[in-house]
Design a protein around this motif. Structure first.
Motif, PDB file in Angstrom:
ATOM      1  N   ASN A 117      -6.628  -2.373  -1.369  1.00 35.97           N
ATOM      2  CA  ASN A 117      -7.814  -2.890  -1.810  1.00 35.97           C
ATOM      3  C   ASN A 117      -8.602  -2.707  -0.543  1.00 35.97           C
ATOM      4  N   GLY A 118      -8.251  -2.091   0.620  1.00 37.44           N
ATOM      5  CA  GLY A 118      -8.872  -2.183   1.911  1.00 37.44           C
ATOM      6  C   GLY A 118      -9.027  -3.511   2.661  1.00 37.44           C
ATOM      7  N   LYS A 119      -8.244  -4.484   2.362  1.00 37.78           N
ATOM      8  CA  LYS A 119      -8.371  -5.971   2.784  1.00 37.78           C
ATOM      9  C   LYS A 119      -7.294  -5.841   3.993  1.00 37.78           C
ATOM     10  N   LEU A 120      -7.657  -6.522   4.843  1.00 35.91           N
ATOM     11  CA  LEU A 120      -6.808  -6.814   6.106  1.00 35.91           C
ATOM     12  C   LEU A 120      -5.474  -7.706   5.816  1.00 35.91           C
ATOM     13  N   VAL A 121      -4.313  -7.315   5.936  1.00 37.79           N
ATOM     14  CA  VAL A 121      -3.019  -8.015   5.746  1.00 37.79           C
ATOM     15  C   VAL A 121      -3.032  -9.287   6.807  1.00 37.79           C
TER      16      VAL A 121
ATOM     17  N   ARG B 109      -4.251  -2.500   6.475  1.00 34.77           N
ATOM     18  CA  ARG B 109      -5.017  -3.020   5.148  1.00 34.77           C
ATOM     19  C   ARG B 109      -4.053  -2.567   4.211  1.00 34.77           C
ATOM     20  N   ASP B 110      -4.246  -3.480   2.822  1.00 37.83           N
ATOM     21  CA  ASP B 110      -3.684  -3.156   1.524  1.00 37.83           C
ATOM     22  C   ASP B 110      -4.441  -2.158   0.821  1.00 37.83           C
TER      23      ASP B 110
ATOM     24  N   ARG C  63       0.950  -1.178  -0.025  1.00 35.26           N
ATOM     25  CA  ARG C  63      -0.021  -0.006  -0.068  1.00 35.26           C
ATOM     26  C   ARG C  63       0.627   1.262   0.000  1.00 35.26           C
TER      27      ARG C  63
END
Length: 430
Positions: free
Chosen positions: A395-399, A392-393, A373
């Motif tokens: 795309n808004g997804k938790l890594v 989060r990356d 990110r």
């Protein structure tokens, strides 16, 4: 009952040790409660007051608008910033204190949080530990809050106070210091600030062949920074060529010592600030760095009345010092993340500072070198800044949990063609 037209309601009292206790259900403000006590046995009945229920006790239900009172001793600045600080407060109220509502709040340059305080026995004393959340040189704000048990609870929030981490003004004594042999002591005759300084000879008289030290009784953890400096205010009169004052540093828990600067000798009667770099004692492995001040005298007095006084010691991370001992900021400074390590889902604060306008780009990478990110890509002004990563990356997804890197790419407008790249590690735990 709540008025003369109502019937008395019976509440059975329960035994509590040698006493009996019962609770009258709460009523809205404005009511008048009438009540009496009755004891029934197989032989007789007793009432209080005598003649009840024709006679009875009563009280009025009113709105409690008085908040609790909170008392505490202000926290002193501490040179030992890596040890939790025990904090105690006394909370009193005209009715009762909600024991689940007493909190210690604190704020650092990158974090603000609260700690629930625990009641100590049956007293109004509450205690909590303030965690070591700041780096050396930071100022920590703190305050307290509590509420009572009224139907509409009244709340108190104290004014904010502050203390500095890595700072020693000796107002709290010598708790963080080891004197060997006796010689250094608190002094009130000459101070730079407050009421106390320390001196190696308050009576201005040294013993022959003396060698006395005052040493931090803990180690500074400088393993997570690459720049630091030690400053203090001093004045002295040391017989030149015979008596000396040394500032020394140890990186092995006090087993061996090295001089941080040339020894002091001669006279300096006005309080003067001295600053010395500690960069050689920063980075991995330097987690127990100790400081000491040492006075040596020769075997003859030669009229050697003198003193060495020290006050307002400060160890600050992310300082750079020039050749004449002046603290100056780096082009990029205060590059830190907190907390680190951290748990997934908790935001991480990354702070940095610039001494001039620059284009700043901050990118998160994984261990494979893949971009996760971009946190920042814009022009920033001189001064201190903080950015946050929520784990989060792009795309808004938790890594996933694991090791990550945050990389600063900084292009300074005042230094044509200069781009600085700094990369640091960040560990996310599940």
């Amino acid at each position: 009952r709540k008025d003369a037209e109502s019937e008395f309601q019976t509440v059975t009292m329960g035994k509590n040790g040698s006493n009996y206790i019962a609770f009258i259900p709460p009523l809205p403000s404005g009511n008048k409660v009438e009540y009496y006590l009755k004891l029934n046995t197989v032989y007789y009945s007793l009432t209080s007051p005598i003649g009840a229920p024709q006679y009875y006790y009563h009280f009025d239900v009113v709105t409690d608008t008085i908040p609790p009172s909170l008392f505490y001793e202000p926290l002193h600045s501490t040179i030992n910033g890596k040890t939790p600080i025990s904090v105690t407060v006394l909370v009193e109220d005209n009715v009762a204190v909600d024991s689940q509502s007493v909190f210690l709040h604190y704020q650092t340059p990158v974090e603000s949080d609260s700690v629930a305080m625990v009641k100590q026995g049956q007293t109004g004393v509450f205690r909590a530990d303030l965690p070591p959340v700041a780096i050396y040189g930071d100022t920590v704000l703190y305050w307290f809050s509590a509420r009572d048990c009224a139907l509409s609870p009244n709340r108190i929030t104290t004014p904010r106070r502050q203390f500095q981490v890595g700072y020693e003004d000796f107002e709290a004594g010598l708790n963080n210091w080891l004197v060997n042999p006796p010689g250094w002591e608190l002094d009130t005759s000459s101070v730079h600030s407050g009421h106390f300084s320390i001196t190696g000879s308050s009576d201005k008289s040294y013993e022959n062949s003396g060698n006395t030290t005052i040493t931090t009784n803990f180690g500074f953890d400088l393993s997570h920074t690459d720049r630091a400096a030690l400053s203090f205010w001093t004045r002295y009169s040391l017989e030149i060529g015979h008596n000396y004052g040394y500032v020394e540093v140890s990186s092995d828990a006090g087993k061996t010592w090295k001089q941080l600067t040339s020894p002091f000798s001669g006279s300096l009667f006005n309080w003067t600030k001295k600053i010395f770099p500690l960069n050689s004692y920063c980075g991995p492995g330097f987690n127990d760095v100790r400081i000491r001040f040492r006075i040596t005298t020769d075997s003859t007095r030669n009229g050697a009345a003198g003193f060495w006084s020290i006050d307002d010691i400060l160890l600050r991370e992310n300082w750079r010092v020039d050749r004449v001992g002046q603290a100056i900021p780096n082009n990029t400074f205060m590059l830190q993340s907190y907390p680190n390590p951290t748990v997934l889902g908790r935001p991480v604060a990354i702070r940095y500072g610039l001494v001039s306008r620059a284009r700043v780009k901050v990118i998160i990478f994984n261990v494979l070198g893949q971009k996760v990110r971009c946190l920042l890509d814009e022009e920033m002004s001189a001064g201190n800044h903080v950015i946050f990563w929520d784990g989060r990356d792009g795309n808004g997804k938790l890594v996933a949990a694991g090791l990550y890197f945050y990389s600063f790419m900084i292009k300074y407008y005042s230094l044509v063609g200069k781009t600085e790249v700094i990369t640091k590690k960040l560990l996310l735990l599940r």
